[in-house]
Design a protein around this motif. Structure first.
Motif, PDB file in Angstrom:
ATOM      1  N   MET A 171       0.831  -1.213   0.000  1.00 51.82           N
ATOM      2  CA  MET A 171       0.000   0.000   0.000  1.00 51.82           C
ATOM      3  C   MET A 171       0.861   1.257   0.000  1.00 51.82           C
ATOM      4  SD  MET A 171      -1.496  -0.037   3.917  1.00 51.82           S
ATOM      5  CE  MET A 171      -0.594   0.660   5.315  1.00 51.82           C
ATOM      6  N   GLU A 172       2.027   1.227   0.650  1.00 51.95           N
ATOM      7  CA  GLU A 172       2.859   2.420   0.729  1.00 51.95           C
ATOM      8  C   GLU A 172       3.748   2.603  -0.502  1.00 51.95           C
ATOM      9  OE1 GLU A 172       3.307   4.743   3.733  1.00 51.95           O
ATOM     10  OE2 GLU A 172       1.252   4.032   3.665  1.00 51.95           O
ATOM     11  N   SER A 173       4.084   1.514  -1.189  1.00 56.35           N
ATOM     12  CA  SER A 173       4.938   1.618  -2.376  1.00 56.35           C
ATOM     13  C   SER A 173       4.223   2.248  -3.558  1.00 56.35           C
ATOM     14  CB  SER A 173       5.451   0.231  -2.787  1.00 56.35           C
ATOM     15  OG  SER A 173       6.330  -0.294  -1.831  1.00 56.35           O
ATOM     16  N   ALA A 174       2.909   2.176  -3.558  1.00 57.02           N
ATOM     17  CA  ALA A 174       2.149   2.695  -4.694  1.00 57.02           C
ATOM     18  C   ALA A 174       2.462   4.156  -4.976  1.00 57.02           C
ATOM     19  CB  ALA A 174       0.643   2.520  -4.435  1.00 57.02           C
ATOM     20  N   GLY A 175       2.690   4.937  -3.933  1.00 54.13           N
ATOM     21  CA  GLY A 175       2.912   6.368  -4.104  1.00 54.13           C
ATOM     22  C   GLY A 175       4.202   6.700  -4.819  1.00 54.13           C
ATOM     23  N   ALA A 181       8.302   2.282   2.871  1.00 52.69           N
ATOM     24  CA  ALA A 181       7.527   1.217   2.250  1.00 52.69           C
ATOM     25  C   ALA A 181       8.334  -0.043   1.972  1.00 52.69           C
ATOM     26  CB  ALA A 181       6.909   1.721   0.938  1.00 52.69           C
ATOM     27  N   VAL A 182       9.642   0.080   1.814  1.00 52.90           N
ATOM     28  CA  VAL A 182      10.454  -1.074   1.441  1.00 52.90           C
ATOM     29  C   VAL A 182      11.440  -1.438   2.553  1.00 52.90           C
ATOM     30  CG1 VAL A 182      12.074  -2.017  -0.239  1.00 52.90           C
ATOM     31  CG2 VAL A 182      10.220  -0.506  -1.006  1.00 52.90           C
ATOM     32  N   VAL A 183      12.332  -0.513   2.868  1.00 55.99           N
ATOM     33  CA  VAL A 183      13.394  -0.808   3.834  1.00 55.99           C
ATOM     34  C   VAL A 183      12.823  -1.118   5.215  1.00 55.99           C
ATOM     35  CG1 VAL A 183      15.449   0.101   4.986  1.00 55.99           C
ATOM     36  CG2 VAL A 183      15.045   0.596   2.562  1.00 55.99           C
ATOM     37  N   SER A 184      11.919  -0.259   5.686  1.00 51.16           N
ATOM     38  CA  SER A 184      11.409  -0.407   7.049  1.00 51.16           C
ATOM     39  C   SER A 184      10.632  -1.705   7.261  1.00 51.16           C
ATOM     40  CB  SER A 184      10.547   0.812   7.408  1.00 51.16           C
ATOM     41  OG  SER A 184      10.106   0.733   8.737  1.00 51.16           O
ATOM     42  N   TRP A 223      -6.080  -0.942   4.221  1.00 51.02           N
ATOM     43  CA  TRP A 223      -5.194  -1.056   3.060  1.00 51.02           C
ATOM     44  C   TRP A 223      -5.735  -0.229   1.893  1.00 51.02           C
ATOM     45  CZ3 TRP A 223      -4.995  -2.224  -2.029  1.00 51.02           C
ATOM     46  CH2 TRP A 223      -3.744  -2.542  -2.573  1.00 51.02           C
ATOM     47  N   VAL A 224      -7.030  -0.328   1.637  1.00 47.70           N
ATOM     48  CA  VAL A 224      -7.633   0.409   0.520  1.00 47.70           C
ATOM     49  C   VAL A 224      -7.519   1.909   0.735  1.00 47.70           C
ATOM     50  CG1 VAL A 224      -9.822   0.951  -0.628  1.00 47.70           C
ATOM     51  CG2 VAL A 224      -9.204  -1.434  -0.177  1.00 47.70           C
ATOM     52  N   LEU A 225      -7.809   2.384   1.958  1.00 44.83           N
ATOM     53  CA  LEU A 225      -7.709   3.815   2.233  1.00 44.83           C
ATOM     54  C   LEU A 225      -6.272   4.310   2.065  1.00 44.83           C
ATOM     55  CD1 LEU A 225     -10.019   4.494   5.326  1.00 44.83           C
ATOM     56  CD2 LEU A 225     -10.417   5.097   2.937  1.00 44.83           C
ATOM     57  N   ALA A 226      -5.316   3.540   2.565  1.00 41.10           N
ATOM     58  CA  ALA A 226      -3.916   3.938   2.440  1.00 41.10           C
ATOM     59  C   ALA A 226      -3.468   3.928   0.978  1.00 41.10           C
ATOM     60  CB  ALA A 226      -3.036   3.003   3.256  1.00 41.10           C
ATOM     61  N   PHE A 227      -3.917   2.939   0.224  1.00 37.03           N
ATOM     62  CA  PHE A 227      -3.571   2.868  -1.200  1.00 37.03           C
ATOM     63  C   PHE A 227      -4.146   4.073  -1.943  1.00 37.03           C
ATOM     64  CE2 PHE A 227      -4.449   1.571  -5.579  1.00 37.03           C
ATOM     65  CZ  PHE A 227      -3.208   1.087  -5.973  1.00 37.03           C
ATOM     66  N   PHE A 268      -4.864   6.966  -0.632  1.00 33.65           N
ATOM     67  CA  PHE A 268      -4.081   8.111  -0.173  1.00 33.65           C
ATOM     68  C   PHE A 268      -2.826   8.249  -1.028  1.00 33.65           C
ATOM     69  CE2 PHE A 268      -0.980  10.404   2.245  1.00 33.65           C
ATOM     70  CZ  PHE A 268      -1.657  11.249   3.103  1.00 33.65           C
ATOM     71  N   GLN A 269      -2.127   7.149  -1.202  1.00 34.80           N
ATOM     72  CA  GLN A 269      -0.884   7.178  -1.962  1.00 34.80           C
ATOM     73  C   GLN A 269      -1.123   7.547  -3.430  1.00 34.80           C
ATOM     74  OE1 GLN A 269       2.208   6.966  -0.926  1.00 34.80           O
ATOM     75  NE2 GLN A 269       1.620   6.654   1.192  1.00 34.80           N
ATOM     76  N   MET A 270      -2.139   6.997  -4.031  1.00 31.81           N
ATOM     77  CA  MET A 270      -2.382   7.253  -5.455  1.00 31.81           C
ATOM     78  C   MET A 270      -2.804   8.699  -5.698  1.00 31.81           C
ATOM     79  SD  MET A 270      -1.470   4.613  -7.041  1.00 31.81           S
ATOM     80  CE  MET A 270      -2.061   5.078  -8.673  1.00 31.81           C
ATOM     81  N   PHE A 271      -3.730   9.212  -4.903  1.00 30.22           N
ATOM     82  CA  PHE A 271      -4.152  10.605  -5.068  1.00 30.22           C
ATOM     83  C   PHE A 271      -2.974  11.539  -4.830  1.00 30.22           C
ATOM     84  CE2 PHE A 271      -8.506   9.155  -5.050  1.00 30.22           C
ATOM     85  CZ  PHE A 271      -9.208  10.162  -5.691  1.00 30.22           C
ATOM     86  N   ASN A 272      -2.194  11.242  -3.797  1.00 29.17           N
ATOM     87  CA  ASN A 272      -1.065  12.100  -3.464  1.00 29.17           C
ATOM     88  C   ASN A 272      -0.020  12.080  -4.574  1.00 29.17           C
ATOM     89  OD1 ASN A 272       0.204  13.884  -1.599  1.00 29.17           O
ATOM     90  ND2 ASN A 272       1.569  12.234  -0.978  1.00 29.17           N
TER      91      ASN A 272
END
Length: 287
Positions: A60-64, A103-106, A122-126, A128-132
């Motif tokens: 979810m965090e890598s998408a951004g 998103a990767v190292v941590s 997960w969906v909300l975070a995804f 968030f990342q895509m809009f941002n």
């Protein structure tokens, strides 16, 4: 290569629409102000469709940052821009550095364990990342400054912003690692006990203690505060008229602040108000 016509990379009309909608993300997360239900991390719940913590967080965090890199490489060609100014790449680099760590190292290399994540989170975070990423990526890749001249005259504020960003990132990393050390210490203790008695490891997925180093002496979510400082510096680099960076910071605050207040209530319930003491949720001495 165009992935989704008019959106990845975004047309100017669609980019402006995304930026407009993105300003209202705090409305979506308003439920956090009235409910303590947040099925992730220390407040995760048992649910059959939960996503394993490390995989869920990484995806979810890598998408951004992946989307932002793609837009930076594809949109200029669509717009006929031969070369973007160094200021654009500097901001993009700041964003990618933060989220590659986050998103990767941590999750995949540093965290001893992570609690499962509910699909709703997960969906909300995804999203968030895509809009941002589309909002920031569009601004940095062609719909914001496209010449060095547009960055001129404010180098001092950019330098100060970069220093603030860097200190915020380092503070975020420091306090993240202090939280990790709680579980690393518990894991070492369990392994030592297992070697002595032959007892199987219990795991550290649900090991929690009150953090106490750095700003954790004064606020339970000091790592959140450091991240706000980081993105405030990022906004300063882009300039006060950089709407995508401002919206990003506002959305971070309105998403993370109620989460921190929920977390403080959780700490008080688990460890007692006496042990939590005078520590605030996120801003030392204030909130």
């Amino acid at each position: 290569m165009v992935i989704i016509e008019g959106l990845l990379p975004p047309s100017r009309e669609n980019w402006e629409t995304v930026c407009y909608i993105w300003q209202f993300f705090p409305v979506i997360t308003a439920f956090q102000w009235v409910l303590d239900w947040y099925p992730q991390g220390k407040t995760s719940t048992n649910f059959s469709l939960n996503i394993p913590g490390k995989i869920g967080w990484a995806t979810m965090e890598s998408a951004g940052f992946i989307t932002l890199i793609y837009i930076m490489l594809s949109l200029p060609r669509e717009l006929g821009i031969n070369e973007l100014p160094w200021g654009n790449w500097t901001m993009a680099g700041c964003f990618v550095i933060h989220y590659f760590y986050r998103a990767v190292v941590s999750p995949l290399f540093l965290n001893p364990s992570m609690s499962p994540i509910h699909p709703f989170v997960w969906v909300l975070a995804f999203l968030f990342q895509m809009f941002n990423a589309i909002s920031l990526g569009g601004w940095l890749a062609g719909y914001g400054p496209t010449t060095v001249h547009e960055w001129g005259g404010r180098f001092w504020s950019m330098e100060i912003g970069l220093v603030i960003w860097a200190w915020g990132l380092l503070g975020n990393m420091f306090h993240d690692d202090d939280l990790r050390e709680i579980r690393r210490a518990a894991d070492r203790k369990q392994r030592k006990e297992a070697e002595r008695t032959g007892k199987p490891l219990d795991g550290v997925d649900k090991v929690y203690m009150l953090p106490k180093n750095g700003l954790f002496q004064y606020a339970l979510y000091a790592h959140y505060l450091c991240e706000w400082i980081e993105w405030a510096g990022f906004w300063m680099v882009g300039g006060w008229n950089c709407t995508p960076a401002r919206t990003f910071l506002v959305n971070e605050i309105t998403t993370m602040l109620p989460r921190a207040l929920q977390g403080k209530r959780w700490y008080e319930k688990k460890f007692g108000k006496e042990k939590v003491g005078n520590r605030k949720a996120i801003i030392p001495g204030l909130l």
